[in-house]
Design a protein around this motif. Sequence first.
Motif, PDB file in Angstrom:
ATOM      1  N   ALA A 145     -50.816  41.890   9.078  1.00  0.00           N
ATOM      2  CA  ALA A 145     -52.206  41.562   8.763  1.00  0.00           C
ATOM      3  C   ALA A 145     -52.362  41.136   7.298  1.00  0.00           C
ATOM      4  CB  ALA A 145     -53.097  42.761   9.064  1.00  0.00           C
ATOM      5  N   MET A 146     -51.517  41.673   6.420  1.00  0.00           N
ATOM      6  CA  MET A 146     -51.549  41.316   4.997  1.00  0.00           C
ATOM      7  C   MET A 146     -50.842  39.990   4.728  1.00  0.00           C
ATOM      8  SD  MET A 146     -50.664  45.064   3.348  1.00  0.00           S
ATOM      9  CE  MET A 146     -50.525  44.435   1.670  1.00  0.00           C
ATOM     10  N   GLY A 147     -50.226  39.417   5.751  1.00  0.00           N
ATOM     11  CA  GLY A 147     -49.514  38.156   5.578  1.00  0.00           C
ATOM     12  C   GLY A 147     -48.174  38.293   4.895  1.00  0.00           C
ATOM     13  N   LEU A 148     -47.560  39.475   4.950  1.00  0.00           N
ATOM     14  CA  LEU A 148     -46.311  39.712   4.227  1.00  0.00           C
ATOM     15  C   LEU A 148     -45.090  39.132   4.929  1.00  0.00           C
ATOM     16  CD1 LEU A 148     -46.825  43.361   2.884  1.00  0.00           C
ATOM     17  CD2 LEU A 148     -47.469  41.162   1.874  1.00  0.00           C
ATOM     18  N   PHE A 149     -45.258  38.660   6.154  1.00  0.00           N
ATOM     19  CA  PHE A 149     -44.144  38.014   6.841  1.00  0.00           C
ATOM     20  C   PHE A 149     -44.217  36.489   6.724  1.00  0.00           C
ATOM     21  CE2 PHE A 149     -44.118  42.191   8.780  1.00  0.00           C
ATOM     22  CZ  PHE A 149     -42.763  42.452   8.918  1.00  0.00           C
ATOM     23  N   LYS A 150     -45.197  36.001   5.942  1.00  0.00           N
ATOM     24  CA  LYS A 150     -45.322  34.563   5.731  1.00  0.00           C
ATOM     25  C   LYS A 150     -44.535  34.163   4.484  1.00  0.00           C
ATOM     26  CE  LYS A 150     -49.905  34.203   7.873  1.00  0.00           C
ATOM     27  NZ  LYS A 150     -51.332  33.860   7.678  1.00  0.00           N
ATOM     28  N   PRO A 151     -43.595  33.231   4.618  1.00  0.00           N
ATOM     29  CA  PRO A 151     -42.758  32.850   3.478  1.00  0.00           C
ATOM     30  C   PRO A 151     -43.434  31.847   2.553  1.00  0.00           C
ATOM     31  CG  PRO A 151     -42.106  31.612   5.407  1.00  0.00           C
ATOM     32  CD  PRO A 151     -43.203  32.549   5.860  1.00  0.00           C
ATOM     33  N   SER A 152     -42.986  31.823   1.313  1.00  0.00           N
ATOM     34  CA  SER A 152     -43.374  30.783   0.366  1.00  0.00           C
ATOM     35  C   SER A 152     -42.266  29.739   0.372  1.00  0.00           C
ATOM     36  CB  SER A 152     -43.540  31.366  -1.047  1.00  0.00           C
ATOM     37  OG  SER A 152     -43.630  30.321  -1.997  1.00  0.00           O
ATOM     38  N   ILE A 153     -42.521  28.601   0.961  1.00  0.00           N
ATOM     39  CA  ILE A 153     -41.504  27.560   1.070  1.00  0.00           C
ATOM     40  C   ILE A 153     -41.054  27.100  -0.313  1.00  0.00           C
ATOM     41  CG2 ILE A 153     -40.980  25.269   1.970  1.00  0.00           C
ATOM     42  CD1 ILE A 153     -41.299  27.472   4.081  1.00  0.00           C
ATOM     43  N   LEU A 154     -41.992  27.007  -1.273  1.00  0.00           N
ATOM     44  CA  LEU A 154     -41.638  26.592  -2.629  1.00  0.00           C
ATOM     45  C   LEU A 154     -40.659  27.567  -3.266  1.00  0.00           C
ATOM     46  CD1 LEU A 154     -45.050  25.309  -4.083  1.00  0.00           C
ATOM     47  CD2 LEU A 154     -43.046  23.955  -3.413  1.00  0.00           C
ATOM     48  N   PHE A 155     -40.823  28.856  -2.992  1.00  0.00           N
ATOM     49  CA  PHE A 155     -39.906  29.860  -3.537  1.00  0.00           C
ATOM     50  C   PHE A 155     -38.482  29.583  -3.082  1.00  0.00           C
ATOM     51  CE2 PHE A 155     -37.504  33.770  -2.912  1.00  0.00           C
ATOM     52  CZ  PHE A 155     -37.605  34.393  -4.155  1.00  0.00           C
ATOM     53  N   PHE A 156     -38.311  29.302  -1.802  1.00  0.00           N
ATOM     54  CA  PHE A 156     -36.971  29.099  -1.269  1.00  0.00           C
ATOM     55  C   PHE A 156     -36.407  27.736  -1.649  1.00  0.00           C
ATOM     56  CE2 PHE A 156     -38.635  32.458   1.559  1.00  0.00           C
ATOM     57  CZ  PHE A 156     -37.635  33.410   1.331  1.00  0.00           C
ATOM     58  N   ILE A 157     -37.262  26.734  -1.785  1.00  0.00           N
ATOM     59  CA  ILE A 157     -36.795  25.435  -2.262  1.00  0.00           C
ATOM     60  C   ILE A 157     -36.260  25.564  -3.684  1.00  0.00           C
ATOM     61  CG2 ILE A 157     -37.529  23.125  -2.965  1.00  0.00           C
ATOM     62  CD1 ILE A 157     -39.423  23.091  -0.585  1.00  0.00           C
ATOM     63  N   PHE A 158     -37.003  26.271  -4.527  1.00  0.00           N
ATOM     64  CA  PHE A 158     -36.559  26.481  -5.904  1.00  0.00           C
ATOM     65  C   PHE A 158     -35.255  27.279  -5.927  1.00  0.00           C
ATOM     66  CE2 PHE A 158     -36.332  29.222  -9.666  1.00  0.00           C
ATOM     67  CZ  PHE A 158     -36.342  28.258 -10.671  1.00  0.00           C
ATOM     68  N   GLY A 159     -35.140  28.258  -5.039  1.00  0.00           N
ATOM     69  CA  GLY A 159     -33.923  29.070  -4.999  1.00  0.00           C
ATOM     70  C   GLY A 159     -32.696  28.233  -4.702  1.00  0.00           C
ATOM     71  N   VAL A 160     -32.771  27.378  -3.688  1.00  0.00           N
ATOM     72  CA  VAL A 160     -31.638  26.515  -3.342  1.00  0.00           C
ATOM     73  C   VAL A 160     -31.388  25.500  -4.457  1.00  0.00           C
ATOM     74  CG1 VAL A 160     -30.814  24.746  -1.741  1.00  0.00           C
ATOM     75  CG2 VAL A 160     -31.963  26.790  -0.859  1.00  0.00           C
ATOM     76  N   ALA A 161     -32.462  24.964  -5.053  1.00  0.00           N
ATOM     77  CA  ALA A 161     -32.317  23.955  -6.101  1.00  0.00           C
ATOM     78  C   ALA A 161     -31.594  24.514  -7.318  1.00  0.00           C
ATOM     79  CB  ALA A 161     -33.695  23.422  -6.502  1.00  0.00           C
ATOM     80  N   HIS A 162     -31.926  25.728  -7.718  1.00  0.00           N
ATOM     81  CA  HIS A 162     -31.286  26.279  -8.923  1.00  0.00           C
ATOM     82  C   HIS A 162     -29.825  26.618  -8.663  1.00  0.00           C
ATOM     83  CE1 HIS A 162     -31.086  30.652  -8.069  1.00  0.00           C
ATOM     84  NE2 HIS A 162     -30.614  30.816  -9.292  1.00  0.00           N
TER      85      HIS A 162
END
Length: 422
Positions: A120-137
């Motif tokens: 209900a808090m939306g904690l299972f929704k990912p931040s796509i930008l977070f993971f894009i930045f992770g792979v990019a770095h």
Amino acid sequence: MGKGGKADEKVESETRLPNYYDWEQVKQHSSSTDKWIVIENEVYNITEWSRRHPGGTKVISHYAGQDGTEAFRAFHNNVDYVKKYLKPLHVGTIDPKARLSRKDDEMRKDFEELRKTARAMGLFKPSILFFIFGVAHILFCEFLAYYVIATWGIGWLPYTISVLFYTVAQSQMGWTQHDYGHASVIGRRKFERPLHSFLIGFVKGAGADWWSHMHYQHHAKPNVINKDPDVRMEMLFVLGEKMPVKIAKKNAAKGKTMPYNWQHHYFFLLGPPLLFPVYFQFMTFRHTITRRQWMDLFWMMVCYTKILYLYTPYLGVLGTVGFFFLIRLLESHWFTWVSQSNHIVMAVEEDQDRPWLAAQLSATCDIEKSLFNDWFTGHLNFQIEHHLFPTMPRHNLHRIQPLAKSLCEKHGVPSTSEIAAV
């Protein structure tokens, strides 16, 4: 006459009572040739089907003769979709009387409420930008490792800088591929499985299916002797209070000896140097080939071809192999430091068949939050929360921590945190 007989059979089949079983009856079906599992009070015979289980035969078999409801919910984002595959395996239902007599039922119900709250808090929704930045770095660090040597040569300083950049890329990809392996980036395994295969294969030279086979077992039964591969190290080391006694008796019966009393001296001489550069390297190829995971093998070979192609002109073949071995060695120390902090300090014991909350808390602990610790551990400094909710995107784990602690306090479950001096 014939039609009437068929009608009678239909009425009888519709009014027939379900097969009721109690927990003791279920426990009798826990052998390698006879496996029953309980999910949401329904009993399923998984003896044959476990071999076709997408997550691997061992991870589901570790719950043979037990209630796997909480593990089932923890590993699957869409439980309703997965349930349809269980219908042909159904053999009965847990007796309502047996349900009432089970211990720790309130803890299980409260944890399920916590899971619903997290959704209900939306904690299972990912931040796509977070993971894009992770792979990019990660890819940027891998590029810098090559650029330094290609530009400034193989003197000790550029060589050292290149090794450090590549070690960062390898270690950080270890945490990032972990996200894809748990389907916490997109939320759909059929989409994340090929991405996982590409990332772990292309960057790390490892197999996604091998990783899943090992890691899912660890999550299902953390620090459990003979079930968690991460504590299966009795050839060289013993952990906790129970394993030393068990292994001592086993070795005495076979007339074997091992100087475990010196393991704190030889651990860092043997553990990390053998873990990634030797053991993992051998096991990932062995698993991938014997299980015929050809897509995983393809990306693994692309990884090693890439490394040889890029670095052989500067280091030679043997020099490139030594370069990669050194990176693996440093990465292994990095990984060991993190895993030791999160798991090895906790209980290592036989399977106690505890509720999910108690089982995960007995084997995991958290490390103090900081920007560096979050990056260095890939947010696995929130190891408790990650084990409670393995498909939750790691950037949200800190948000569920206060609620998880409150639930632990309510049920008297110890919640361990460490202040890491890193």
